[in-house]
Structures are given as C-alpha cells and as structure tokens.
Design a protein around this motif. Structure first.
Motif, PDB file in Angstrom:
ATOM      1  N   GLU A 163       0.833  -1.208   0.000  1.00  0.00           N
ATOM      2  CA  GLU A 163       0.000   0.000   0.000  1.00  0.00           C
ATOM      3  C   GLU A 163       0.870   1.263   0.000  1.00  0.00           C
ATOM      4  OE1 GLU A 163      -2.268  -3.405   1.632  1.00  0.00           O
ATOM      5  OE2 GLU A 163      -0.327  -2.553   2.167  1.00  0.00           O
ATOM      6  N   LYS A 164       1.951   1.223   0.758  1.00  0.00           N
ATOM      7  CA  LYS A 164       2.848   2.401   0.781  1.00  0.00           C
ATOM      8  C   LYS A 164       3.561   2.571  -0.553  1.00  0.00           C
ATOM      9  CE  LYS A 164       3.261   3.103   5.626  1.00  0.00           C
ATOM     10  NZ  LYS A 164       4.044   3.371   6.785  1.00  0.00           N
ATOM     11  N   MET A 165       3.913   1.472  -1.186  1.00  0.00           N
ATOM     12  CA  MET A 165       4.510   1.572  -2.510  1.00  0.00           C
ATOM     13  C   MET A 165       3.512   2.184  -3.487  1.00  0.00           C
ATOM     14  SD  MET A 165       6.140  -1.343  -5.027  1.00  0.00           S
ATOM     15  CE  MET A 165       4.592  -2.047  -5.523  1.00  0.00           C
ATOM     16  N   GLN A 166       2.284   1.705  -3.453  1.00  0.00           N
ATOM     17  CA  GLN A 166       1.245   2.237  -4.340  1.00  0.00           C
ATOM     18  C   GLN A 166       1.036   3.727  -4.087  1.00  0.00           C
ATOM     19  OE1 GLN A 166      -0.242   0.678  -6.805  1.00  0.00           O
ATOM     20  NE2 GLN A 166      -1.645   2.300  -7.344  1.00  0.00           N
ATOM     21  N   ALA A 167       0.977   4.133  -2.827  1.00  0.00           N
ATOM     22  CA  ALA A 167       0.782   5.553  -2.491  1.00  0.00           C
ATOM     23  C   ALA A 167       1.951   6.399  -2.992  1.00  0.00           C
ATOM     24  CB  ALA A 167       0.612   5.718  -0.983  1.00  0.00           C
ATOM     25  N   ALA A 168       3.163   5.874  -2.884  1.00  0.00           N
ATOM     26  CA  ALA A 168       4.341   6.619  -3.344  1.00  0.00           C
ATOM     27  C   ALA A 168       4.293   6.862  -4.844  1.00  0.00           C
ATOM     28  CB  ALA A 168       5.627   5.864  -2.973  1.00  0.00           C
ATOM     29  N   PHE A 169       3.767   5.906  -5.587  1.00  0.00           N
ATOM     30  CA  PHE A 169       3.721   6.044  -7.038  1.00  0.00           C
ATOM     31  C   PHE A 169       2.523   6.871  -7.518  1.00  0.00           C
ATOM     32  CE2 PHE A 169       6.772   2.586  -6.846  1.00  0.00           C
ATOM     33  CZ  PHE A 169       7.687   3.007  -7.788  1.00  0.00           C
ATOM     34  N   GLN A 170       1.639   7.247  -6.600  1.00  0.00           N
ATOM     35  CA  GLN A 170       0.493   8.077  -6.963  1.00  0.00           C
ATOM     36  C   GLN A 170       0.802   9.567  -6.849  1.00  0.00           C
ATOM     37  OE1 GLN A 170      -2.401   6.829  -8.255  1.00  0.00           O
ATOM     38  NE2 GLN A 170      -1.284   4.907  -8.196  1.00  0.00           N
ATOM     39  N   VAL A 171       1.924   9.901  -6.232  1.00  0.00           N
ATOM     40  CA  VAL A 171       2.279  11.299  -5.969  1.00  0.00           C
ATOM     41  C   VAL A 171       3.085  11.867  -7.129  1.00  0.00           C
ATOM     42  CG1 VAL A 171       3.625  12.810  -4.450  1.00  0.00           C
ATOM     43  CG2 VAL A 171       2.313  10.928  -3.488  1.00  0.00           C
ATOM     44  N   ILE A 172       2.769  13.082  -7.510  1.00  0.00           N
ATOM     45  CA  ILE A 172       3.626  13.846  -8.416  1.00  0.00           C
ATOM     46  C   ILE A 172       4.170  14.993  -7.582  1.00  0.00           C
ATOM     47  CG2 ILE A 172       3.779  15.249 -10.508  1.00  0.00           C
ATOM     48  CD1 ILE A 172       1.481  13.544 -11.642  1.00  0.00           C
ATOM     49  N   PRO A 173       5.446  14.879  -7.154  1.00  0.00           N
ATOM     50  CA  PRO A 173       6.005  15.880  -6.245  1.00  0.00           C
ATOM     51  C   PRO A 173       6.069  17.273  -6.873  1.00  0.00           C
ATOM     52  CG  PRO A 173       7.363  13.907  -6.297  1.00  0.00           C
ATOM     53  CD  PRO A 173       6.381  13.799  -7.423  1.00  0.00           C
ATOM     54  N   ASP A 174       6.119  18.282  -6.002  1.00  0.00           N
ATOM     55  CA  ASP A 174       6.290  19.661  -6.459  1.00  0.00           C
ATOM     56  C   ASP A 174       7.687  19.829  -7.037  1.00  0.00           C
ATOM     57  OD1 ASP A 174       3.741  20.423  -5.560  1.00  0.00           O
ATOM     58  OD2 ASP A 174       4.505  20.878  -3.549  1.00  0.00           O
ATOM     59  N   GLN A 175       7.766  20.605  -8.102  1.00  0.00           N
ATOM     60  CA  GLN A 175       9.053  20.845  -8.751  1.00  0.00           C
ATOM     61  C   GLN A 175       9.678  22.114  -8.170  1.00  0.00           C
ATOM     62  OE1 GLN A 175       8.884  21.603 -13.005  1.00  0.00           O
ATOM     63  NE2 GLN A 175      10.841  20.559 -13.283  1.00  0.00           N
ATOM     64  N   ALA A 176      10.853  21.962  -7.581  1.00  0.00           N
ATOM     65  CA  ALA A 176      11.589  23.112  -7.061  1.00  0.00           C
ATOM     66  C   ALA A 176      12.481  23.714  -8.146  1.00  0.00           C
ATOM     67  CB  ALA A 176      12.437  22.702  -5.852  1.00  0.00           C
ATOM     68  N   MET A 177      12.936  22.845  -9.044  1.00  0.00           N
ATOM     69  CA  MET A 177      13.754  23.271 -10.182  1.00  0.00           C
ATOM     70  C   MET A 177      13.657  22.211 -11.262  1.00  0.00           C
ATOM     71  SD  MET A 177      17.669  22.522  -8.809  1.00  0.00           S
ATOM     72  CE  MET A 177      17.471  23.565  -7.393  1.00  0.00           C
ATOM     73  N   GLU A 211      12.842  17.804  -7.702  1.00  0.00           N
ATOM     74  CA  GLU A 211      11.535  17.803  -7.051  1.00  0.00           C
ATOM     75  C   GLU A 211      11.721  17.913  -5.539  1.00  0.00           C
ATOM     76  OE1 GLU A 211       8.856  15.407 -10.297  1.00  0.00           O
ATOM     77  OE2 GLU A 211       9.749  14.240  -8.680  1.00  0.00           O
ATOM     78  N   SER A 212      10.746  18.485  -4.889  1.00  0.00           N
ATOM     79  CA  SER A 212      10.853  18.791  -3.466  1.00  0.00           C
ATOM     80  C   SER A 212      10.325  17.647  -2.609  1.00  0.00           C
ATOM     81  CB  SER A 212      10.057  20.065  -3.173  1.00  0.00           C
ATOM     82  OG  SER A 212      10.163  20.391  -1.810  1.00  0.00           O
ATOM     83  N   MET A 213      11.112  17.277  -1.612  1.00  0.00           N
ATOM     84  CA  MET A 213      10.666  16.288  -0.627  1.00  0.00           C
ATOM     85  C   MET A 213       9.931  17.062   0.471  1.00  0.00           C
ATOM     86  SD  MET A 213      10.596  13.011   0.110  1.00  0.00           S
ATOM     87  CE  MET A 213      11.967  12.073  -0.543  1.00  0.00           C
ATOM     88  N   ASN A 214       8.678  17.400   0.178  1.00  0.00           N
ATOM     89  CA  ASN A 214       7.870  18.170   1.118  1.00  0.00           C
ATOM     90  C   ASN A 214       6.676  17.325   1.575  1.00  0.00           C
ATOM     91  OD1 ASN A 214       6.182  18.194  -1.113  1.00  0.00           O
ATOM     92  ND2 ASN A 214       6.517  20.343  -1.592  1.00  0.00           N
ATOM     93  N   GLU A 215       5.707  17.954   2.219  1.00  0.00           N
ATOM     94  CA  GLU A 215       4.546  17.212   2.714  1.00  0.00           C
ATOM     95  C   GLU A 215       3.795  16.507   1.593  1.00  0.00           C
ATOM     96  OE1 GLU A 215       3.449  16.207   5.716  1.00  0.00           O
ATOM     97  OE2 GLU A 215       5.367  17.025   6.380  1.00  0.00           O
ATOM     98  N   THR A 238      15.667  19.285  -1.476  1.00  0.00           N
ATOM     99  CA  THR A 238      15.471  19.025  -2.899  1.00  0.00           C
ATOM    100  C   THR A 238      16.506  18.011  -3.367  1.00  0.00           C
ATOM    101  OG1 THR A 238      14.637  21.261  -3.247  1.00  0.00           O
ATOM    102  CG2 THR A 238      15.376  20.055  -5.203  1.00  0.00           C
ATOM    103  N   PRO A 239      16.105  16.755  -3.551  1.00  0.00           N
ATOM    104  CA  PRO A 239      17.042  15.789  -4.112  1.00  0.00           C
ATOM    105  C   PRO A 239      17.527  16.254  -5.490  1.00  0.00           C
ATOM    106  CG  PRO A 239      15.188  14.656  -3.138  1.00  0.00           C
ATOM    107  CD  PRO A 239      14.841  16.119  -3.172  1.00  0.00           C
ATOM    108  N   ALA A 240      18.810  16.028  -5.753  1.00  0.00           N
ATOM    109  CA  ALA A 240      19.402  16.465  -7.014  1.00  0.00           C
ATOM    110  C   ALA A 240      19.403  15.351  -8.062  1.00  0.00           C
ATOM    111  CB  ALA A 240      20.832  16.952  -6.769  1.00  0.00           C
ATOM    112  N   VAL A 241      19.071  14.153  -7.637  1.00  0.00           N
ATOM    113  CA  VAL A 241      19.082  13.000  -8.542  1.00  0.00           C
ATOM    114  C   VAL A 241      17.741  12.286  -8.456  1.00  0.00           C
ATOM    115  CG1 VAL A 241      21.580  12.653  -8.402  1.00  0.00           C
ATOM    116  CG2 VAL A 241      20.084  11.515  -6.758  1.00  0.00           C
ATOM    117  N   MET A 242      17.424  11.551  -9.502  1.00  0.00           N
ATOM    118  CA  MET A 242      16.175  10.802  -9.463  1.00  0.00           C
ATOM    119  C   MET A 242      16.336   9.572  -8.580  1.00  0.00           C
ATOM    120  SD  MET A 242      15.319   8.844 -13.009  1.00  0.00           S
ATOM    121  CE  MET A 242      16.668   9.005 -14.137  1.00  0.00           C
ATOM    122  N   MET A 243      15.237   9.146  -7.990  1.00  0.00           N
ATOM    123  CA  MET A 243      15.215   7.951  -7.150  1.00  0.00           C
ATOM    124  C   MET A 243      14.302   6.930  -7.830  1.00  0.00           C
ATOM    125  SD  MET A 243      15.257   9.400  -3.285  1.00  0.00           S
ATOM    126  CE  MET A 243      14.531  11.031  -3.479  1.00  0.00           C
TER     127      MET A 243
END
Length: 185
Positions: A74-88, A133-137, A114-119
């Motif tokens: 369920e947590k994996m599914q939730a993580a893939f449903q998010v489109i994080p905010d773009q900081a740059m 992308e921003s690691m925010n709420e 703001t992670p500088a690399v993709m995960m």
C-alpha cells in the motif's frame, strides 16, 4: 510478490523445464521448512544472528508478515500516486551536481530538501522522484515508502534492494539511506 519471466525465441522447452523444476524444488524446501543455512548458506554466513536456526517456511512467512503488517504494498502504491512539487528543472538539478553544489543527506533529514538525482526503486524500476523535485509534505508518501524500505533492510539484512539514486551509510550495524540533495542557500 511478483516476478517476471521473459521468454525469447531461443527459450527452449528444456530451459522452461529447468525453471519449473527449480521452482518445484523450492516449494518442496518451503513445505519441509528446510534449514535456512542449507537453502541460503551465504545469507546465513553473512548474517548469522538473525537467520541461524531458521527454517525456510518460517523465514518466508516472516517476510510476508512484515510486508502485511507494515503495509508495504500500500505504501509503494501511495508513493507512485504522488507527483512531487518541482523546485527546479531536472536539468538544473543535474547542473547543481556538476557544480558540486550538493551534499549527501540521510533520509531522516530529507524532508524540506530538494534531491538532485532521481530515485528509482527496483522493483518496479519506475522513478518515484526526479532530481529537482521537493521532498515536502506532498511527497510524504514517497518519504514514508523509502523509510519503510530502509527499515525492512534493517529487519532483514541481506535483502537490500537497488534504489537508483540512494546510497547507504552504516552505523552500529544499521543502514541509513542517503541521497544527493541540492545544498541549502
């Protein structure tokens, strides 16, 4: 929980039979709760404390229970449903890496960064966060999923999985995820 079988034109019935035979042999070992040191000797040798004296069935059921009790899927599914905010833009994040305007940040300190690399966790091999992308709420489901993966690796050493863009620090026998983040200005 899943695996992918790829058959090509060169896959013969004999090769398919070998795979089926190995899967059935594993099932027999599971049903017999064969000692883990006989089934996975390298795992027990490398991590004797948590695995010595365990049977395969008990071990597999322990991993299944962990996944179920912690809501891994369920947590994996939730993580893939998010489109994080773009900081740059990802290209700008890459330029920060080239300019060495980045630092490793452990997961517990990553909120607000703001992670500088993709995960990209494997499986499934799909990016959950792009550089810039921003690691925010809004991205908290991604953070929680990564934390659960980190905790799983500490609960079941030897089952580390590949997460492109994530490295590990080790302290006092525990692993801590870290990734390159853009330095704070």
């Amino acid at each position: 929980y899943s695996f992918l079988l790829l058959n090509s034109l060169a896959t013969t019935k004999a090769k398919q039979g070998s795979l089926l035979s190995a899967l059935l042999a594993f099932k027999d070992l599971y049903d017999a709760n064969a000692p883990l040191d006989q089934v996975f000797p390298a795992l027990v040798r490398d991590h004797p404390e948590p695995y010595r004296g365990s049977g395969l069935k008990d071990h597999c059921n322990g991993i299944h229970r962990y996944f179920k009790d912690h809501g891994m899927l369920e947590k994996m599914q939730a993580a893939f449903q998010v489109i994080p905010d773009q900081a740059m833009k990802p290209a700008d994040a890459y330029h920060q890496v080239v300019r060495k305007n980045v630092e490793f940040v452990e997961l517990d300190g990553m909120m607000g960064r703001t992670p500088a690399v993709m995960m990209v966790p494997y499986p499934p091999g799909i990016p959950i966060m792009m550089g810039g992308e921003s690691m925010n709420e809004k991205a908290r489901p991604i953070f929680e999923y990564l934390r659960l993966r980190q905790d799983f690796e500490n609960a079941f050493p030897g089952y580390e999985s590949e997460i492109h863009g994530v490295e590990r620090n080790e302290r006092a026998g525990k692993k801590f995820f870290k990734t390159l983040c853009v330095k704070k200005i």
